[in-house]
Design a protein around this motif. Structure first.
Motif, PDB file in Angstrom:
ATOM      1  N   UNK A 296      51.553  38.071  30.862  1.00 21.62           N
ATOM      2  CA  UNK A 296      50.826  38.321  29.758  1.00 21.62           C
ATOM      3  C   UNK A 296      49.402  38.392  30.439  1.00 21.62           C
ATOM      4  N   UNK A 297      48.733  37.938  31.567  1.00 22.56           N
ATOM      5  CA  UNK A 297      47.497  37.589  32.107  1.00 22.56           C
ATOM      6  C   UNK A 297      46.784  39.124  32.662  1.00 22.56           C
ATOM      7  N   UNK A 298      45.363  38.837  32.294  1.00 22.86           N
ATOM      8  CA  UNK A 298      44.718  40.301  33.046  1.00 22.86           C
ATOM      9  C   UNK A 298      44.017  39.746  34.044  1.00 22.86           C
ATOM     10  N   UNK A 299      44.583  38.642  34.793  1.00 20.78           N
ATOM     11  CA  UNK A 299      43.768  38.003  35.340  1.00 20.78           C
ATOM     12  C   UNK A 299      45.136  38.619  36.998  1.00 20.78           C
ATOM     13  N   UNK A 300      43.710  39.203  38.173  1.00 24.19           N
ATOM     14  CA  UNK A 300      44.299  39.249  39.488  1.00 24.19           C
ATOM     15  C   UNK A 300      45.178  38.378  39.897  1.00 24.19           C
ATOM     16  N   UNK A 301      46.003  38.831  40.109  1.00 27.53           N
ATOM     17  CA  UNK A 301      46.527  37.293  41.740  1.00 27.53           C
ATOM     18  C   UNK A 301      47.063  37.773  43.067  1.00 27.53           C
TER      19      UNK A 301
ATOM     20  N   UNK B 132      51.964  40.789  47.992  1.00 33.14           N
ATOM     21  CA  UNK B 132      52.043  41.421  46.438  1.00 33.14           C
ATOM     22  C   UNK B 132      50.735  41.519  45.177  1.00 33.14           C
ATOM     23  N   UNK B 133      50.268  42.376  44.803  1.00 28.14           N
ATOM     24  CA  UNK B 133      48.667  42.179  44.169  1.00 28.14           C
ATOM     25  C   UNK B 133      49.299  42.073  42.713  1.00 28.14           C
ATOM     26  N   UNK B 134      48.882  41.284  41.709  1.00 28.40           N
ATOM     27  CA  UNK B 134      49.891  41.644  40.687  1.00 28.40           C
ATOM     28  C   UNK B 134      48.116  41.493  39.491  1.00 28.40           C
ATOM     29  N   UNK B 135      48.694  41.796  38.535  1.00 33.01           N
ATOM     30  CA  UNK B 135      47.652  42.693  37.524  1.00 33.01           C
ATOM     31  C   UNK B 135      48.044  42.414  36.510  1.00 33.01           C
TER      32      UNK B 135
ATOM     33  N   UNK C  99      42.002  46.779  53.316  1.00 39.13           N
ATOM     34  CA  UNK C  99      42.817  47.303  51.822  1.00 39.13           C
ATOM     35  C   UNK C  99      43.015  46.147  51.111  1.00 39.13           C
ATOM     36  N   UNK C 100      42.944  45.447  50.921  1.00 34.82           N
ATOM     37  CA  UNK C 100      42.837  43.849  50.073  1.00 34.82           C
ATOM     38  C   UNK C 100      41.460  44.279  49.583  1.00 34.82           C
ATOM     39  N   UNK C 101      40.888  44.870  49.309  1.00 35.67           N
ATOM     40  CA  UNK C 101      38.922  44.393  48.439  1.00 35.67           C
ATOM     41  C   UNK C 101      39.338  45.679  47.767  1.00 35.67           C
TER      42      UNK C 101
ATOM     43  N   UNK D 151      40.201  47.599  42.719  1.00 40.72           N
ATOM     44  CA  UNK D 151      40.619  48.908  41.460  1.00 40.72           C
ATOM     45  C   UNK D 151      41.621  48.047  40.260  1.00 40.72           C
ATOM     46  N   UNK D 152      41.680  47.240  40.314  1.00 39.10           N
ATOM     47  CA  UNK D 152      43.359  45.919  39.515  1.00 39.10           C
ATOM     48  C   UNK D 152      41.959  45.271  38.486  1.00 39.10           C
ATOM     49  N   UNK D 153      40.666  45.545  39.007  1.00 39.29           N
ATOM     50  CA  UNK D 153      39.978  44.226  38.066  1.00 39.29           C
ATOM     51  C   UNK D 153      39.364  45.095  37.182  1.00 39.29           C
TER      52      UNK D 153
END
Length: 148
Positions: free
Chosen positions: A47-52, A111-114, A139-141, A146-148
């Protein structure tokens, strides 16, 4: 001579990938190396909009597995400080079963999750962590931006 070096490099790379696959149980998590795909369970529980950034690994790890964690952690800290959470998760430990199940992990995965959006960077990570870490960092950046 250059062809010989390129050929030997290719053979070495193939060997490293074979060892990595064996060491990491041939793990994939929704092999989505091309971009984004939300899994149903992610949408329900996140539920968070925080990127992890989650780096799933097993107890026994090869040099490439360790490099993926090191480079990813360094890049995220360098670019985002405390704004993006990096979490290394040993999928062999029972205390992590909920996350392992949630993301359907069967070995190693980055995994990058938002929210309900999940990007699997496992393939990029294993291709670049040891021999081209700047490419992985880039690639990470771009993915996190793009997810922020």
């Amino acid at each position: 001579m250059k062809k010989l070096i390129n050929t030997l490099s290719l053979i070495f790379f193939a060997g490293v990938m074979a060892v990595s696959a064996q060491c990491c149980n041939g793990a994939t998590a929704n092999d989505n190396s091309t971009g984004t795909k939300a899994t149903a369970c992610c949408a329900n529980n996140q539920t968070s909009s925080e990127v992890k950034a989650y780096y799933f690994h097993t107890t026994r790890r090869c040099a490439t597995c360790q490099a993926v964690e090191k480079v990813s952690k360094e890049a995220i800290k360098e670019y985002y400080g405390d704004k993006v959470i990096f979490q290394s998760i040993n999928s062999d430990e029972d205390k992590n079963n909920e996350l392992v199940s949630k993301y359907k992990i069967s070995g190693t995965a980055l995994l990058i999750v938002n929210g309900d959006k999940t990007v699997n960077l496992t393939n990029d990570a294993f291709l670049n962590a040891r021999n081209n870490p700047d490419k992985l960092k880039s690639k990470l950046k771009s993915t996190i931006d793009s997810m922020m």
